[in-house]
Design a protein around this motif. Sequence first.
Motif, PDB file in Angstrom:
ATOM      1  N   ARG A  74       0.841  -1.189   0.000  1.00 20.71           N
ATOM      2  CA  ARG A  74       0.000   0.000   0.000  1.00 20.71           C
ATOM      3  C   ARG A  74       0.878   1.242   0.000  1.00 20.71           C
ATOM      4  O   ARG A  74       2.045   1.205   0.403  1.00 20.71           O
ATOM      5  N   ASN A  75       0.333   2.341  -0.454  1.00 17.33           N
ATOM      6  CA  ASN A  75       1.063   3.591  -0.406  1.00 17.33           C
ATOM      7  C   ASN A  75       0.375   4.537   0.579  1.00 17.33           C
ATOM      8  O   ASN A  75      -0.842   4.582   0.687  1.00 17.33           O
ATOM      9  N   ILE A  76       1.200   5.266   1.318  1.00 22.98           N
ATOM     10  CA  ILE A  76       0.700   6.216   2.311  1.00 22.98           C
ATOM     11  C   ILE A  76       0.552   7.573   1.638  1.00 22.98           C
ATOM     12  O   ILE A  76       1.446   8.035   0.934  1.00 22.98           O
ATOM     13  N   GLN A  77      -0.586   8.211   1.869  1.00 27.14           N
ATOM     14  CA  GLN A  77      -0.872   9.499   1.247  1.00 27.14           C
ATOM     15  C   GLN A  77      -1.168  10.539   2.320  1.00 27.14           C
ATOM     16  O   GLN A  77      -1.877  10.249   3.284  1.00 27.14           O
ATOM     17  N   TYR A  78      -0.620  11.718   2.147  1.00 30.08           N
ATOM     18  CA  TYR A  78      -0.895  12.831   3.043  1.00 30.08           C
ATOM     19  C   TYR A  78      -1.710  13.855   2.250  1.00 30.08           C
ATOM     20  O   TYR A  78      -1.226  14.426   1.277  1.00 30.08           O
ATOM     21  N   THR A  79      -2.932  14.054   2.671  1.00 30.54           N
ATOM     22  CA  THR A  79      -3.898  14.803   1.869  1.00 30.54           C
ATOM     23  C   THR A  79      -4.064  16.232   2.373  1.00 30.54           C
ATOM     24  O   THR A  79      -4.464  16.462   3.530  1.00 30.54           O
ATOM     25  N   PHE A  80      -3.767  17.202   1.507  1.00 29.30           N
ATOM     26  CA  PHE A  80      -3.977  18.614   1.829  1.00 29.30           C
ATOM     27  C   PHE A  80      -5.467  18.957   1.746  1.00 29.30           C
ATOM     28  O   PHE A  80      -6.182  18.446   0.888  1.00 29.30           O
TER      29      PHE A  80
ATOM     30  N   ASP B 216     -13.088  18.884   7.917  1.00 31.14           N
ATOM     31  CA  ASP B 216     -12.592  19.491   9.156  1.00 31.14           C
ATOM     32  C   ASP B 216     -11.171  19.011   9.449  1.00 31.14           C
ATOM     33  O   ASP B 216     -10.915  18.291  10.418  1.00 31.14           O
ATOM     34  N   TYR B 217     -10.239  19.371   8.578  1.00 28.75           N
ATOM     35  CA  TYR B 217      -8.841  18.988   8.759  1.00 28.75           C
ATOM     36  C   TYR B 217      -7.954  19.921   7.943  1.00 28.75           C
ATOM     37  O   TYR B 217      -8.423  20.609   7.024  1.00 28.75           O
ATOM     38  N   ASP B 218      -6.667  19.973   8.284  1.00 27.11           N
ATOM     39  CA  ASP B 218      -5.680  20.704   7.488  1.00 27.11           C
ATOM     40  C   ASP B 218      -4.902  19.718   6.616  1.00 27.11           C
ATOM     41  O   ASP B 218      -4.881  19.827   5.399  1.00 27.11           O
ATOM     42  N   LEU B 219      -4.272  18.766   7.276  1.00 24.24           N
ATOM     43  CA  LEU B 219      -3.526  17.712   6.572  1.00 24.24           C
ATOM     44  C   LEU B 219      -3.881  16.381   7.219  1.00 24.24           C
ATOM     45  O   LEU B 219      -3.848  16.245   8.442  1.00 24.24           O
ATOM     46  N   ASN B 220      -4.221  15.402   6.391  1.00 25.50           N
ATOM     47  CA  ASN B 220      -4.721  14.125   6.865  1.00 25.50           C
ATOM     48  C   ASN B 220      -3.801  13.004   6.404  1.00 25.50           C
ATOM     49  O   ASN B 220      -3.149  13.120   5.361  1.00 25.50           O
ATOM     50  N   THR B 221      -3.727  11.919   7.166  1.00 31.23           N
ATOM     51  CA  THR B 221      -2.923  10.766   6.808  1.00 31.23           C
ATOM     52  C   THR B 221      -3.833   9.645   6.336  1.00 31.23           C
ATOM     53  O   THR B 221      -4.683   9.169   7.096  1.00 31.23           O
ATOM     54  N   LEU B 222      -3.658   9.210   5.092  1.00 25.56           N
ATOM     55  CA  LEU B 222      -4.491   8.158   4.521  1.00 25.56           C
ATOM     56  C   LEU B 222      -3.590   7.123   3.847  1.00 25.56           C
ATOM     57  O   LEU B 222      -2.400   7.350   3.646  1.00 25.56           O
ATOM     58  N   GLN B 223      -4.166   6.007   3.496  1.00 22.64           N
ATOM     59  CA  GLN B 223      -3.417   4.975   2.778  1.00 22.64           C
ATOM     60  C   GLN B 223      -4.337   4.343   1.747  1.00 22.64           C
ATOM     61  O   GLN B 223      -5.556   4.400   1.844  1.00 22.64           O
ATOM     62  N   TRP B 224      -3.721   3.725   0.754  1.00 17.25           N
ATOM     63  CA  TRP B 224      -4.503   3.049  -0.275  1.00 17.25           C
ATOM     64  C   TRP B 224      -3.781   1.785  -0.707  1.00 17.25           C
ATOM     65  O   TRP B 224      -2.586   1.823  -0.993  1.00 17.25           O
ATOM     66  N   PRO B 225      -4.473   0.646  -0.729  1.00 19.87           N
ATOM     67  CA  PRO B 225      -3.822  -0.591  -1.182  1.00 19.87           C
ATOM     68  C   PRO B 225      -3.571  -0.552  -2.683  1.00 19.87           C
ATOM     69  O   PRO B 225      -4.287   0.126  -3.429  1.00 19.87           O
ATOM     70  N   VAL B 226      -2.541  -1.259  -3.111  1.00 15.02           N
ATOM     71  CA  VAL B 226      -2.234  -1.325  -4.535  1.00 15.02           C
ATOM     72  C   VAL B 226      -3.356  -2.052  -5.267  1.00 15.02           C
ATOM     73  O   VAL B 226      -3.852  -3.084  -4.816  1.00 15.02           O
TER      74      VAL B 226
END
Length: 301
Positions: free
Chosen positions: A104-110, A235-245
Amino acid sequence: RQRQMCIRDRFNKTPIGAGPYKVVGQYASGQPLTLQAYSGYWAGVPSPAKLTIKLIQDASTRTAELLSGRAHLIENVSIADIPQIERSGKAKVQALKASEGKGRNIQYTFNPARPFFADLRVRQALNYAVDRDSIVKNVLEGHGTVIAGIMPKGWLGYDSSIQPWPYDPAKAKSLLQSAGFGGGFQFTWEITDGVFLRDRAIAEAIAPMLKDVGVTANLRITERAVQFSHFYSGDYDLNTLQWPVMKDPDGNLAWNLATSAPMAAYKPYDPLRTLEYQAQATYDLGQRTTIYKQLNRQMWD
């Protein structure tokens, strides 16, 4: 229809599906889940015939269960435990990397609704401010790979010509200055602790890098369910998400471009959504790949 007739929480506890296994007994949150092979599965009876899934939050305990033989497979192995497992002769560690079309890849969402993140130059500046190679080497101890673009290897739309953002603090400062944030700004970053491989340590390594270019990241450890709720509502500034390949990135694109309220309302993303809809409208894999490559490049930019 059944999904619409019951609330999400109830559906998650009593799922309706046609997979290779069926739940044995009544599932209780936090308790072991037992699955029995479904003899009527269309692709044949799966193996093993029975699976028991246990929730063990502590990484060291998971490793102890594996080496004692009480568990046959564990995930999210602690980096500190890898040498012990490899030396044991009882088990081995298999790394699944998004850069190899696995894992999976980790994504940081603005959140583009925030004035500072609404400016493309600010988002680019934060990318230039982070030394990813240092994080892989010093935080992950080599157990990770820097990826480029939102579509890693193995996905439709993967483009080997897209390279990771270089570490360039001077460029970051210049972009912040041109965007009107030369004096810096601060934001809240919702992070996890122990959910992903050294997730908290990665955030704690990135924060001083951002500080070096004048940006203060206030780290807030947040439960995953709360993060999802904030992502949906905006309701966030920067969020930590992930997505499987996965082979087709449509689900990931829809998630990033339309699921979150501020994402869906952010007009500069309209051209990206147009490309996504074009990809959804064709079954031709060649055309979808071409469109996804455009999306990958534009989202990287």
